[in-house]
Motif scaffolding. Structure first.
Motif, PDB file in Angstrom:
ATOM      1  N   SER A 156      98.457  47.082  42.531  1.00 20.13           N
ATOM      2  CA  SER A 156      97.822  46.364  41.429  1.00 20.13           C
ATOM      3  C   SER A 156      97.186  47.384  40.504  1.00 20.13           C
ATOM      4  O   SER A 156      96.337  48.175  40.931  1.00 20.13           O
ATOM      5  N   LEU A 157      97.632  47.373  39.242  1.00 19.16           N
ATOM      6  CA  LEU A 157      97.047  48.244  38.227  1.00 19.16           C
ATOM      7  C   LEU A 157      96.459  47.351  37.148  1.00 19.16           C
ATOM      8  O   LEU A 157      97.205  46.640  36.469  1.00 19.16           O
ATOM      9  N   TYR A 158      95.144  47.353  37.006  1.00 13.71           N
ATOM     10  CA  TYR A 158      94.545  46.512  35.974  1.00 13.71           C
ATOM     11  C   TYR A 158      93.247  47.098  35.442  1.00 13.71           C
ATOM     12  O   TYR A 158      92.618  47.952  36.070  1.00 13.71           O
ATOM     13  N   ASP A 159      92.904  46.648  34.233  1.00 14.21           N
ATOM     14  CA  ASP A 159      91.693  47.076  33.531  1.00 14.21           C
ATOM     15  C   ASP A 159      91.630  48.587  33.308  1.00 14.21           C
ATOM     16  O   ASP A 159      90.566  49.195  33.370  1.00 14.21           O
ATOM     17  N   SER A 204     107.584  44.800  43.137  1.00 16.25           N
ATOM     18  CA  SER A 204     106.515  43.878  43.542  1.00 16.25           C
ATOM     19  C   SER A 204     105.131  44.396  43.176  1.00 16.25           C
ATOM     20  O   SER A 204     104.174  44.231  43.927  1.00 16.25           O
ATOM     21  N   ASP A 205     105.020  45.024  42.006  1.00 15.26           N
ATOM     22  CA  ASP A 205     103.730  45.500  41.508  1.00 15.26           C
ATOM     23  C   ASP A 205     103.177  44.527  40.484  1.00 15.26           C
ATOM     24  O   ASP A 205     103.915  43.759  39.865  1.00 15.26           O
ATOM     25  N   THR A 206     101.873  44.564  40.287  1.00 23.67           N
ATOM     26  CA  THR A 206     101.217  43.786  39.241  1.00 23.67           C
ATOM     27  C   THR A 206     100.540  44.764  38.290  1.00 23.67           C
ATOM     28  O   THR A 206      99.697  45.561  38.702  1.00 23.67           O
ATOM     29  N   ILE A 207     100.965  44.709  37.027  1.00 20.64           N
ATOM     30  CA  ILE A 207     100.411  45.565  35.986  1.00 20.64           C
ATOM     31  C   ILE A 207      99.819  44.622  34.946  1.00 20.64           C
ATOM     32  O   ILE A 207     100.548  43.989  34.196  1.00 20.64           O
ATOM     33  N   TYR A 263     107.957  38.218  33.629  1.00 10.58           N
ATOM     34  CA  TYR A 263     107.567  39.186  32.623  1.00 10.58           C
ATOM     35  C   TYR A 263     106.867  38.398  31.532  1.00 10.58           C
ATOM     36  O   TYR A 263     107.443  37.483  30.969  1.00 10.58           O
ATOM     37  N   GLU A 264     105.654  38.734  31.266  1.00  9.81           N
ATOM     38  CA  GLU A 264     104.875  38.001  30.277  1.00  9.81           C
ATOM     39  C   GLU A 264     104.151  38.981  29.376  1.00  9.81           C
ATOM     40  O   GLU A 264     103.930  40.124  29.747  1.00  9.81           O
ATOM     41  N   SER A 270     108.329  42.550  39.628  1.00  6.49           N
ATOM     42  CA  SER A 270     106.961  42.923  39.299  1.00  6.49           C
ATOM     43  C   SER A 270     106.431  42.034  38.190  1.00  6.49           C
ATOM     44  O   SER A 270     107.195  41.502  37.396  1.00  6.49           O
ATOM     45  N   SER A 271     105.125  41.881  38.131  1.00  7.14           N
ATOM     46  CA  SER A 271     104.482  41.106  37.069  1.00  7.14           C
ATOM     47  C   SER A 271     103.823  42.071  36.093  1.00  7.14           C
ATOM     48  O   SER A 271     102.999  42.894  36.481  1.00  7.14           O
ATOM     49  N   ILE A 272     104.210  41.941  34.821  1.00 12.37           N
ATOM     50  CA  ILE A 272     103.613  42.742  33.755  1.00 12.37           C
ATOM     51  C   ILE A 272     103.008  41.727  32.788  1.00 12.37           C
ATOM     52  O   ILE A 272     103.715  41.151  31.968  1.00 12.37           O
ATOM     53  N   VAL A 273     101.722  41.466  32.937  1.00  6.75           N
ATOM     54  CA  VAL A 273     101.090  40.348  32.229  1.00  6.75           C
ATOM     55  C   VAL A 273      99.763  40.749  31.588  1.00  6.75           C
ATOM     56  O   VAL A 273      99.037  41.601  32.083  1.00  6.75           O
TER      57      VAL A 273
END
Length: 135
Positions: free
Chosen positions: A32-35, A55-58, A112-113, A82-85
């Motif tokens: 999980s990569l965020y903020d 399966s990563d979340t960015i 993908y959003e 992966s989710s890029i949102v």
């Protein structure tokens, strides 16, 4: 790199969360990569490298000029399930991904959003999944 949280980091220039330069194959999974924030590549900046994201979340990363989620130059990038949102760019392009040259492979099993009314730009080619792709 597996099962990590990369949160709340800042870089003056590139790769607020992660910066990869001149590297051979690097594989990411279940991260999980965020903020995170930077001028380019708020989440990840990649140049002259090859990465696979599975399966990563960015999410919720900010770039000043380009690539809120991922900024890639002259690299091979493969994105699988992966989710890029909710990434954004303050004054530029590529809220989710901006890619310049070579190849990006996006597995269309997404999601993908991006931020509504903000373009997601892929420079190079995108393959995988079944068209039409919706963003």
């Amino acid at each position: 790199m597996n099962n990590n949280y990369v949160v709340g980091n800042n870089a003056d220039i590139a790769g607020g969360g992660i910066s990869i330069s001149s590297s051979e194959m690097i594989m990411f999974a279940f991260n999980s990569l965020y903020d995170n924030s930077a001028q380019v590549g708020g989440g990840i900046a990649v140049d002259f490298s090859e990465i696979v994201s599975t399966s990563d979340t960015i999410s919720s990363n900010i770039a000043g000029n380009a690539g809120g989620g991922i900024f890639s130059v002259l690299s091979n990038v493969e994105i699988q399930n992966s989710s890029i949102v909710d990434n954004q760019v303050i004054d530029g392009d590529g809220g989710g991904i901006i890619y310049q040259a070579d190849q990006v492979l996006a597995d269309a099993n997404g999601p993908y959003e991006g931020i509504e009314d903000e373009p997601i730009q892929l420079y190079g080619s995108a393959t995988g999944g079944t068209p039409p792709y919706s963003w």
